[in-house]
Write an enzyme that holds these catalytic residues in place. Structure first.
Site, PDB file in Angstrom:
ATOM      1  N   ASN A  13       0.813  -1.228   0.020  1.00 27.98           N
ATOM      2  CA  ASN A  13      -0.021   0.026   0.011  1.00 27.98           C
ATOM      3  C   ASN A  13       0.736   1.275   0.176  1.00 27.98           C
ATOM      4  O   ASN A  13       1.677   1.578   1.026  1.00 27.98           O
ATOM      5  CB  ASN A  13      -0.923  -0.051   1.378  1.00 27.98           C
ATOM      6  N   TRP A  14       0.819   1.707  -1.130  1.00 29.34           N
ATOM      7  CA  TRP A  14       1.953   3.129  -1.200  1.00 29.34           C
ATOM      8  C   TRP A  14       1.348   4.396  -0.687  1.00 29.34           C
ATOM      9  O   TRP A  14       2.033   5.296  -0.760  1.00 29.34           O
ATOM     10  CB  TRP A  14       2.261   3.268  -2.630  1.00 29.34           C
ATOM     11  N   LYS A  15       0.139   4.344  -0.213  1.00 26.60           N
ATOM     12  CA  LYS A  15      -0.687   5.448   0.415  1.00 26.60           C
ATOM     13  C   LYS A  15      -0.533   6.502  -0.499  1.00 26.60           C
ATOM     14  O   LYS A  15      -0.322   6.626  -1.428  1.00 26.60           O
ATOM     15  CB  LYS A  15       0.014   5.711   1.832  1.00 26.60           C
ATOM     16  N   HIS A  99      -9.585   0.706   5.173  1.00 19.98           N
ATOM     17  CA  HIS A  99      -8.056   0.976   5.737  1.00 19.98           C
ATOM     18  C   HIS A  99      -8.536   1.980   7.043  1.00 19.98           C
ATOM     19  O   HIS A  99      -9.311   2.628   6.968  1.00 19.98           O
ATOM     20  CB  HIS A  99      -7.458   1.499   4.720  1.00 19.98           C
ATOM     21  N   GLU A 101      -6.959   4.028   8.024  1.00 19.45           N
ATOM     22  CA  GLU A 101      -6.722   5.499   7.850  1.00 19.45           C
ATOM     23  C   GLU A 101      -7.837   6.197   7.209  1.00 19.45           C
ATOM     24  O   GLU A 101      -8.389   7.340   7.468  1.00 19.45           O
ATOM     25  CB  GLU A 101      -5.564   5.811   7.049  1.00 19.45           C
ATOM     26  N   GLU A 175      -5.108  -5.234  10.527  1.00 18.46           N
ATOM     27  CA  GLU A 175      -4.053  -4.293  10.600  1.00 18.46           C
ATOM     28  C   GLU A 175      -4.355  -3.463  12.076  1.00 18.46           C
ATOM     29  O   GLU A 175      -5.312  -2.563  12.086  1.00 18.46           O
ATOM     30  CB  GLU A 175      -4.192  -3.327   9.683  1.00 18.46           C
ATOM     31  N   GLY A 181       2.593   1.937  10.848  1.00 21.91           N
ATOM     32  CA  GLY A 181       3.544   3.371  10.738  1.00 21.91           C
ATOM     33  C   GLY A 181       4.301   3.632  12.064  1.00 21.91           C
ATOM     34  O   GLY A 181       4.846   4.698  12.070  1.00 21.91           O
ATOM     35  N   SER A 220       3.743  -2.371  10.307  1.00 19.90           N
ATOM     36  CA  SER A 220       5.038  -2.314  10.445  1.00 19.90           C
ATOM     37  C   SER A 220       5.656  -3.631  10.049  1.00 19.90           C
ATOM     38  O   SER A 220       6.567  -4.105  10.761  1.00 19.90           O
ATOM     39  CB  SER A 220       5.458  -1.834  11.929  1.00 19.90           C
ATOM     40  N   GLY A 241       2.807  -1.219   4.326  1.00 21.65           N
ATOM     41  CA  GLY A 241       2.945   0.253   3.892  1.00 21.65           C
ATOM     42  C   GLY A 241       4.284   0.677   3.534  1.00 21.65           C
ATOM     43  O   GLY A 241       5.029   0.573   2.593  1.00 21.65           O
ATOM     44  N   GLY A 242       4.950   1.193   4.634  1.00 20.17           N
ATOM     45  CA  GLY A 242       6.201   2.046   4.602  1.00 20.17           C
ATOM     46  C   GLY A 242       7.302   1.274   3.824  1.00 20.17           C
ATOM     47  O   GLY A 242       7.800   1.569   2.815  1.00 20.17           O
TER      48      GLY A 242
HETATM   49  P1  13P Z   1       2.939   0.047   7.606  1.00 18.72           P
HETATM   50  O1  13P Z   1       3.774  -0.877   7.205  1.00 18.72           O
HETATM   51  O2  13P Z   1       3.605   1.539   7.048  1.00 18.72           O
HETATM   52  O3  13P Z   1       3.070   0.357   9.204  1.00 18.72           O
HETATM   53  O4  13P Z   1       1.451   0.503   6.926  1.00 18.72           O
HETATM   54  C1  13P Z   1       0.863  -0.594   7.126  1.00 18.72           C
HETATM   55  C2  13P Z   1      -0.632  -0.247   6.268  1.00 18.72           C
HETATM   56  O5  13P Z   1      -1.179   0.410   6.744  1.00 18.72           O
HETATM   57  C3  13P Z   1      -0.825  -0.956   5.425  1.00 18.72           C
HETATM   58  O6  13P Z   1      -2.039  -0.917   4.766  1.00 18.72           O
END
Ligand code: 13P
Length: 258
Positions: A13-15, A99, A101, A175, A181, A220, A241-242
């Site tokens: 997920n490149w957000k 998600h 977020e 998640e 994050g 993470s 994510g990251g």
């Molecule tokens: P991180 O891997 O940056 O913690 O993010 C997880 C995430 O929200 C994937 O959708």
């Protein structure tokens, strides 16, 4: 024996990161570096503006494309939104839904998650439905209740064969919000118990369809902890994510899935 339906899925997920050029560069680097095993699915979810270009860059590779979010209508006066057929039009086969977020920052409700999931299925896209508790919820011991509420919300009152067909089409992603994050990954055993809870819940309600549902872990995830998480019996993949913004690191995570 794990159901063959539960082939590992590694999703990035490149957000809200990367321009079009930056996304294409990352996609190309990933396609060059990652060795995707024959039994692993790999998907990336770039920003909307980059989907078309990334789809072209990934043509002929084993890496699929996902939207990060969508509306439930096919078209209309919904400024700023994007519809499932539009995601399909640019080459997406998948889409994240619910998600944390989106839930926390954009007030996405369980009812919206349900409508989006239904809309995605109607267009033959695979929804990746995200659920997870906050730190306060975990600390007050209501993690499983939250997971249950979010899962039942996504199901939206469907029962019997309708519910089983729905479940057969979705991927779930656990998640925990406190792990996103933050660098604070859930212990593999905590991830396993949340995944097992979700699978048991589905099995109790709907029977053996539960054994074919893929449940991803996200929060993470890095190259260093991917293998331990994937070794858990109910962890069928990862939502990253990251660490998915670094092609070499993400390629190592993909490799951990075999
Ligand atoms: P991180 O891997 O940056 O913690 O993010 C997880 C995430 O929200 C994937 O959708």
């Amino acid at each position: 024996m794990t159901s063959p339906l539960r082939r590992p899925l590694i999703a990035g997920n490149w957000k809200m990161h990367r321009t079009v050029d930056g996304s294409v560069e990352l996609a190309r680097a990933l396609a060059d570096t990652a060795r995707v095993g024959p039994r692993t699915d790999v998907v990336v979810a770039p920003v909307f503006t980059a989907l078309h270009a990334v789809a072209k860059a990934l043509t002929g590779t084993a890496i699929g494309l996902a939207g990060q979010h969508c509306h439930w209508e096919d078209q209309g006066a919904f400024t700023g939104e994007i519809a499932p057929p539009m995601l399909k039009d640019v080459g997406c086969a998948w889409c994240l839904v619910g998600h944390s977020e989106r839930r926390q920052l954009f007030q996405e409700t369980d009812a919206m998650v349900h409508r989006k999931t239904v809309a995605l299925r109607r267009h033959g896209l695979r929804p990746i439905v995200c659920v997870g508790e906050t730190l306060a919820e975990r600390e007050s011991g209501v993690t499983f209740e939250v997971l249950r509420r979010q899962w039942e919300g996504a199901l939206g009152g469907l029962t019997g064969d309708d519910a089983r067909a729905f479940v057969g089409d979705v991927v779930l992603a656990y998640e925990p919000v406190w792990a996103i994050g933050t660098g604070r990954t859930a212990k593999a055993s905590d991830a396993q118990s949340a995944h097992a809870y979700l699978r048991d819940r589905i099995r109790n309600d709907l029977g053996e369809v539960a054994d074919g549902v893929r449940i991803l872990y996200g929060g993470s995830v890095k190259a260093d902890n991917a293998a331990e998480l994937l070794a858990q019996p109910d962890v069928d993949g990862l939502l990253v994510g990251g660490a998915s913004l670094d092609a070499a690191g993400f390629a190592r995570i993909i490799q951990a899935a075999g």
